[in-house]
Motif scaffolding. Structure first.
Motif, short mmCIF file in Angstrom:
data_model
loop_
_atom_site.label_atom_id
_atom_site.label_comp_id
_atom_site.label_asym_id
_atom_site.label_seq_id
_atom_site.Cartn_x
_atom_site.Cartn_y
_atom_site.Cartn_z
N THR A 95 0.86 -1.18 0.00
CA THR A 95 0.00 0.00 0.00
C THR A 95 0.89 1.23 0.00
O THR A 95 1.99 1.22 0.57
CB THR A 95 -0.92 0.03 1.22
OG1 THR A 95 -0.13 -0.01 2.41
CG2 THR A 95 -1.87 -1.14 1.21
N ILE A 96 0.41 2.28 -0.66
CA ILE A 96 1.15 3.53 -0.71
C ILE A 96 0.21 4.66 -0.30
O ILE A 96 -0.99 4.47 -0.21
CB ILE A 96 1.75 3.78 -2.12
CG1 ILE A 96 0.65 3.84 -3.18
CG2 ILE A 96 2.77 2.72 -2.47
CD1 ILE A 96 1.14 4.19 -4.56
N GLY A 97 0.74 5.83 -0.06
CA GLY A 97 -0.06 6.94 0.43
C GLY A 97 -0.78 7.74 -0.64
O GLY A 97 -1.04 8.91 -0.44
N ASP A 98 -1.11 7.14 -1.75
CA ASP A 98 -1.82 7.83 -2.83
C ASP A 98 -3.29 7.42 -2.79
O ASP A 98 -3.60 6.24 -2.94
CB ASP A 98 -1.19 7.45 -4.17
CG ASP A 98 -1.76 8.22 -5.34
OD1 ASP A 98 -2.85 8.81 -5.22
OD2 ASP A 98 -1.12 8.21 -6.40
#
Length: 72
Positions: free
Chosen positions: A41-44
């Motif tokens: 997971t990424i912060g986008d």
């Protein structure tokens, strides 16, 4: 680089050209197993996450899972 609860960027004089190997920075070592699926997971907000697998030949295959959230 993460230090305790804070973090700093590695830039300017601290950043090294790729392959120079003059300074070793602390990292979190992760070893990926071949033929094993991973999910990151990424912060986008537009991206739910990224699935990837390393195949038998050692190739990295990535599959982006969009969230459906509008960038506006």
């Amino acid at each position: 680089m993460h230090k305790d609860l804070g973090r700093t960027t590695v830039d300017g004089k601290k950043r090294l050209p790729l392959g120079m190997g003059l300074e070793r920075l602390p990292t979190c070592p992760i070893e990926f197993e071949p033929e094993q699926w991973y999910f990151i997971t990424i912060g986008d907000p537009q991206v739910t996450g990224i699935f990837f697998i390393i195949d038998k030949k050692g190739n990295n295959n990535q599959y982006l899972m969009p969230s459906g959230v509008s960038p506006i």
